[in-house]
Design a protein around this motif. Structure first.
Motif, PDB file in Angstrom:
ATOM      1  N   VAL A 111       0.874  -1.171   0.000  1.00 24.58           N
ATOM      2  CA  VAL A 111       0.000   0.000   0.000  1.00 24.58           C
ATOM      3  C   VAL A 111       0.912   1.222   0.000  1.00 24.58           C
ATOM      4  O   VAL A 111       1.678   1.426   0.949  1.00 24.58           O
ATOM      5  CB  VAL A 111      -0.937   0.015   1.219  1.00 24.58           C
ATOM      6  N   ASN A 113       2.038   5.414  -1.394  1.00 15.15           N
ATOM      7  CA  ASN A 113       1.922   6.781  -1.902  1.00 15.15           C
ATOM      8  C   ASN A 113       2.862   7.622  -1.062  1.00 15.15           C
ATOM      9  O   ASN A 113       3.123   7.271   0.093  1.00 15.15           O
ATOM     10  CB  ASN A 113       0.505   7.346  -1.814  1.00 15.15           C
ATOM     11  N   SER A 118      -3.238  10.633   2.449  1.00 18.87           N
ATOM     12  CA  SER A 118      -3.943   9.874   1.409  1.00 18.87           C
ATOM     13  C   SER A 118      -4.708   8.680   1.986  1.00 18.87           C
ATOM     14  O   SER A 118      -5.359   7.948   1.250  1.00 18.87           O
ATOM     15  CB  SER A 118      -2.958   9.380   0.347  1.00 18.87           C
ATOM     16  N   LYS A 120      -3.301   6.060   3.576  1.00 19.63           N
ATOM     17  CA  LYS A 120      -2.520   4.844   3.326  1.00 19.63           C
ATOM     18  C   LYS A 120      -2.540   3.881   4.517  1.00 19.63           C
ATOM     19  O   LYS A 120      -2.849   2.694   4.359  1.00 19.63           O
ATOM     20  CB  LYS A 120      -1.079   5.240   2.985  1.00 19.63           C
ATOM     21  N   THR A 121      -2.222   4.387   5.701  1.00 20.54           N
ATOM     22  CA  THR A 121      -2.180   3.512   6.878  1.00 20.54           C
ATOM     23  C   THR A 121      -3.575   3.035   7.266  1.00 20.54           C
ATOM     24  O   THR A 121      -3.769   1.867   7.624  1.00 20.54           O
ATOM     25  CB  THR A 121      -1.518   4.242   8.060  1.00 20.54           C
ATOM     26  N   THR A 123      -6.024   2.549   5.272  1.00 18.93           N
ATOM     27  CA  THR A 123      -6.366   1.527   4.281  1.00 18.93           C
ATOM     28  C   THR A 123      -5.693   0.208   4.610  1.00 18.93           C
ATOM     29  O   THR A 123      -6.336  -0.858   4.597  1.00 18.93           O
ATOM     30  CB  THR A 123      -5.941   1.995   2.874  1.00 18.93           C
ATOM     31  N   ASP A 243       2.480  -1.647   4.761  1.00 17.40           N
ATOM     32  CA  ASP A 243       2.225  -0.211   4.815  1.00 17.40           C
ATOM     33  C   ASP A 243       3.552   0.492   4.534  1.00 17.40           C
ATOM     34  O   ASP A 243       4.426   0.574   5.400  1.00 17.40           O
ATOM     35  CB  ASP A 243       1.684   0.180   6.194  1.00 17.40           C
ATOM     36  N   PRO A 246       5.842   7.049   3.542  1.00 16.46           N
ATOM     37  CA  PRO A 246       5.394   8.074   2.584  1.00 16.46           C
ATOM     38  C   PRO A 246       6.575   8.753   1.886  1.00 16.46           C
ATOM     39  O   PRO A 246       6.674   9.981   1.870  1.00 16.46           O
ATOM     40  CB  PRO A 246       4.629   9.052   3.487  1.00 16.46           C
ATOM     41  N   THR A 252      10.681   1.586   0.486  1.00 17.89           N
ATOM     42  CA  THR A 252       9.551   1.486  -0.432  1.00 17.89           C
ATOM     43  C   THR A 252       9.921   0.693  -1.677  1.00 17.89           C
ATOM     44  O   THR A 252       9.156  -0.167  -2.140  1.00 17.89           O
ATOM     45  CB  THR A 252       9.058   2.890  -0.832  1.00 17.89           C
ATOM     46  N   VAL A 264      -2.366   1.859  -4.682  1.00 15.82           N
ATOM     47  CA  VAL A 264      -1.975   3.260  -4.535  1.00 15.82           C
ATOM     48  C   VAL A 264      -3.178   4.048  -4.052  1.00 15.82           C
ATOM     49  O   VAL A 264      -4.209   4.093  -4.731  1.00 15.82           O
ATOM     50  CB  VAL A 264      -1.453   3.842  -5.868  1.00 15.82           C
ATOM     51  N   THR A 265      -3.055   4.653  -2.875  1.00 13.16           N
ATOM     52  CA  THR A 265      -4.156   5.448  -2.329  1.00 13.16           C
ATOM     53  C   THR A 265      -4.035   6.883  -2.834  1.00 13.16           C
ATOM     54  O   THR A 265      -2.935   7.429  -2.928  1.00 13.16           O
ATOM     55  CB  THR A 265      -4.125   5.439  -0.794  1.00 13.16           C
ATOM     56  N   THR A 307      -9.617   7.654  -1.792  1.00  9.80           N
ATOM     57  CA  THR A 307      -9.835   7.685  -0.344  1.00  9.80           C
ATOM     58  C   THR A 307     -10.390   9.036   0.090  1.00  9.80           C
ATOM     59  O   THR A 307     -10.310  10.023  -0.640  1.00  9.80           O
ATOM     60  CB  THR A 307      -8.521   7.421   0.417  1.00  9.80           C
TER      61      THR A 307
END
Length: 390
Positions: A111, A113, A118, A120-121, A123, A243, A246, A252, A264-265, A307
């Motif tokens: 997950v 971005n 956004s 991300k976490t 999600t 996760d 960022p 990443t 991708v959020t 999101t």
């Protein structure tokens, strides 16, 4: 002359950490551990995919786990009861136990971005918990040094996570490197384990360039290390949810190389979509370089998840339409709605799957949980499609 900025920041960080720790001790004393609430028979029926009346008949006949019965006659099941019910109903058929079968590969979902806010976490946490609630064996990996995913699952990064107890412990380049299984921790969700994070993860960003300079011919590349570590525990899990931090650093990139799928959020506002554009450009350039070095770049699927979506917001609707016209099926059909229920649950470091409906107005809760289940159900469908299941 004013106070040195690094001293000022250190003082603020220390004071904030102590205040947050005091808040946590008030909510969860040292002797306490986070536990998961019990579920109503209606919730359990929806989770398993059976009729509520059928569960009632099983209970009356003394079959399967015995639920707690309240004075008002409500039947409540623990999450352990839910898993026992799945096993009882399945009987080896595989209908109610969705775990991997021979020949089905481990699913690793990154997950990602690098734009803050956004979702991300949020999600990653809800996806991991949704899959665990639905019977999958899940490993959540917190690669973000800010460690919000760890905090949501009861691990305060600066107090509960010691040296060499993050994924960095299994990735490091010296003799202190540990087996991955030693840094995996259980959560209060049966079926969901966690590799926690904290600021120590930044060491990977610092140590990797040095290791690359000192790399000898024949030695492995940095981008294979997460995949190699996950391979040592592959048989224990069906899905891994990572996760990502960022930022587009070595962590990443390593996660993207280990992933079988990418989510991708994106918040549907112009600045966020512009930021995502830069993220995609930089990612493609760096991944192209890694592919030339031998990294595996084939994914089972990649999707964009909208999101914090507000259906009544005209500009957001325009942006979502723009994304769908550009990317088509690569945008998930269901967006994740912006919800006060999710935000309110986060104040006490909980997800919406942990809190009960009674804590909110019914309409607010039902709307949020429906959106979560639709998003996560669509992702579950992608996983099952990868395994070639109906």
């Amino acid at each position: 002359m004013g106070e040195a900025i690094h001293t000022l920041i250190a003082g603020h960080a220390r004071d904030l950490s102590e205040r947050l720790h005091a808040h946590r001790m008030k909510l969860f004393p040292p002797s306490a551990t986070k536990t998961l609430r019990k579920f109503t028979s209606g919730e359990v029926a929806r989770l398993i995919g059976v009729n509520d009346g059928y569960l009632r008949h099983l209970s009356l006949d003394g079959k399967g786990p015995s639920p707690e019965v309240t004075p008002s006659g409500r039947r409540l099941y623990s999450i352990e009861d839910v898993r026992a019910l799945r096993a009882f109903l399945d009987g080896g058929s595989g209908k109610y136990m969705p775990t991997r079968r021979p020949g089905e590969p481990l699913q690793v979902i990154a997950v990602a971005n690098f734009k803050g806010g956004s979702g991300k976490t949020t999600t990653a946490a809800h996806l991991a918990q949704y899959l665990a609630l639905h019977g999958y064996r899940v490993l959540a990996v917190d690669l973000d040094p800010q460690a919000s995913l760890s905090a949501l699952h009861g691990y305060q990064p600066e107090f509960d996570i010691g040296e060499n107890q993050t994924l960095f412990g299994a990735l490091r380049y010296d003799a202190e490197r540990r087996p991955l299984e030693e840094v995996i921790r259980p959560t209060y969700f049966p079926g969901l384990d966690l590799i926690p994070g904290n600021i120590e993860l930044m060491e990977y960003e610092h140590e990797t360039p040095r290791a690359m300079l000192a790399r000898k011919k024949g030695e492995g590349f940095f981008f294979t290390r997460i995949a190699e570590a996950l391979a040592t525990v592959e048989s224990r899990y069906d899905v891994v949810v990572i996760d990502c931090p960022p930022q587009l650093g070595y962590l990443t990139l390593s996660a993207l190389c280990a992933a079988t799928s990418v989510l991708v959020t994106v918040h549907p506002q112009m600045l966020d979509v512009m930021s995502m554009c830069q993220f995609l450009l930089m990612t493609s350039q760096l991944m192209s370089t890694l592919a030339d070095a031998g990294a595996r770049m084939s994914y089972d699927w990649m999707r964009y998840l909208v999101t914090r979506y507000e259906p009544g917001d005209g500009p957001q609707n325009q942006m979502v339409s723009f994304m769908r016209s550009m990317f088509g099926e690569y945008v998930l059909n269901y967006p994740m709605l912006k919800s006060t229920a999710i935000a309110d649950a986060g104040i006490t470091k909980q997800t919406l799957y942990e809190v009960s409906r009674e804590q909110f107005t019914r309409q607010t809760y039902d709307r949020a949980i429906e959106a979560l289940d639709q998003v996560n159900g669509e992702i579950e469908g992608l996983i099952r499609s990868t395994w070639r299941r109906d």
